[in-house]
Design a protein around this motif. Structure first.
Motif: not given
Length: 129
Positions: A32-38, A48-50, A56-60, A123-129
Motif C-alpha cells: 500500500h502506498p500509504g505505508t513505508s513498509g512492514v 509492525v509497520f510505518t 505501529w503494531v497491529l495485534d490480533f 486487531l488493536a493498533l498501538t504505537p510501537a514502543a
C-alpha cells in the motif's frame, strides 16, 4: 531485481491460520502506498509497520469465545485510542483494495476485518514502543 518468495504449500506449511493471515495482511500493508513498509510480522501475528510518521503494531485479539477468527454473529467490542487516523486513512483502504477482505471497519484503535469467507477478526493498533 528482487526474487519473489514461492507460494506457501499449505500441506507442508507449519503456519497457523493466524500466521497465514498475518503474512497476507503484512503483504497488503507493504504494497500500500500509504505505508513505508512492514518491518516485522512475527509468529504471534503481530504486524509492525510505518505509516503517517510513526511506527505501529497491529495485534490480533481473541474474541468472546477465545478464538481469533470469529463467527459472523459475534462482534468484538471496539476500543478507543489515538490510532483512529492511521486505521481510517491507511489500513482500511489497503484492506478494501484486496479481494480477500469483504469489509474493514475502524473504531478508535480497534479494527474489525471481515473476510470473504464470512468470518471476521479484530486487531488493536498501538504505537510501537
Amino acid at each position: 531485481m528482487p526474487t519473489e518468495n514461492p507460494p506457501i504449500d499449505r500441506d507442508k506449511s507449519h503456519l497457523t491460520a493466524v500466521d497465514e493471515e498475518a503474512v497476507r495482511l503484512a503483504d497488503v500493508l507493504e504494497d500500500h502506498p500509504g505505508t513505508s513498509g512492514v518491518t516485522d510480522a512475527d509468529t504471534r501475528g503481530d504486524i509492525v509497520f510505518t505509516a503517517a510518521g510513526g511506527t505501529w503494531v497491529l495485534d490480533f485479539q481473541s474474541g468472546l469465545d477465545g478464538e481469533v477468527f470469529q463467527n459472523p454473529s459475534s462482534a468484538p467490542a471496539p476500543a478507543d485510542g489515538p490510532a483512529a487516523d492511521v486505521l481510517r486513512d491507511v489500513v482500511v483502504p489497503a484492506l478494501l483494495a484486496h479481494p480477500a477482505y469483504r469489509a474493514a471497519t475502524a473504531d478508535g484503535d480497534a479494527l474489525t476485518v471481515h473476510l470473504a469467507t464470512g468470518r471476521h477478526y479484530a486487531l488493536a493498533l498501538t504505537p510501537a514502543a
